[in-house]
Motif scaffolding. Structure first.
Motif, PDB file in Angstrom:
ATOM      1  N   LEU A   2       0.757  53.830   1.008  1.00  0.00           N
ATOM      2  CA  LEU A   2       1.346  53.976  -0.330  1.00  0.00           C
ATOM      3  C   LEU A   2       0.527  53.197  -1.353  1.00  0.00           C
ATOM      4  N   GLN A  38      -1.686  54.683  -4.523  1.00  0.00           N
ATOM      5  CA  GLN A  38      -1.477  54.272  -5.910  1.00  0.00           C
ATOM      6  C   GLN A  38      -2.769  53.756  -6.537  1.00  0.00           C
ATOM      7  N   GLY A  87       3.286  57.154  -6.397  1.00  0.00           N
ATOM      8  CA  GLY A  87       4.389  56.662  -5.577  1.00  0.00           C
ATOM      9  C   GLY A  87       5.437  57.734  -5.337  1.00  0.00           C
TER      10      GLY A  87
END
Length: 149
Positions: free
Chosen positions: A94, A98, A75
């Motif tokens: 994102l 992750q 992140g």
């Protein structure tokens, strides 16, 4: 640029997962090479068998932390390297970064570069990534794991 971010996230996750806490803690706390006893794996379960409960708990915590940190660092890499901070595609990318970092950390734990690709089973590292990605799923999964064990 997006591909470079994903490559950075995968490398970071893999190298973080490759840190052999089982071997390091086993040698430090119990003066044993955990790969020589039990299942021969480097994870918390084999450390518990070969080096004792205290060392096993430390290794379990550190292996769990590897998964959590992989997600957090992904992140941070994504936020720090991203030109745009909004939009639906940003959040999707994102989340993908992750998840990719967590899986890379698990792969690093199972096949660590520092131990000639012979590591643990990746359970604690996977669970740490799951805690960071989706705490409700981790809580439910933890309950199922405890009841089933």
């Amino acid at each position: 640029m997006i591909i470079a971010k994903f490559v950075a996230v995968v490398i970071m996750g893999y190298l973080l997962g490759s840190i052999p806490f089982g071997v390091l803690i086993g040698k430090r706390m119990a003066k044993v090479d955990v790969r020589q006893g039990g299942s021969g794996k480097t994870g918390a379960t084999n450390v518990l068998r070969t080096a004792g409960g205290k060392a096993g708990a430390v290794v379990a915590s550190l292996d769990l932390l590897k998964g959590v940190l992989a997600v957090i660092f992904a992140g941070l890499i994504w936020w720090g390297l991203s030109g745009s901070k909004g939009g639906s595609s940003f959040w999707w990318l994102l989340s993908s970064a992750q998840v990719t970092a967590a899986l890379a950390a698990v792969a690093g734990h199972i096949w660590p570069v520092f131990l000639k690709f012979h590591g643990g089973r990746g359970v604690a590292t996977f669970f740490g990534g799951l805690i960071a990605l989706c705490p409700p799923a981790a809580i439910f999964g933890g309950e199922v794991l405890i009841i089933g064990a």
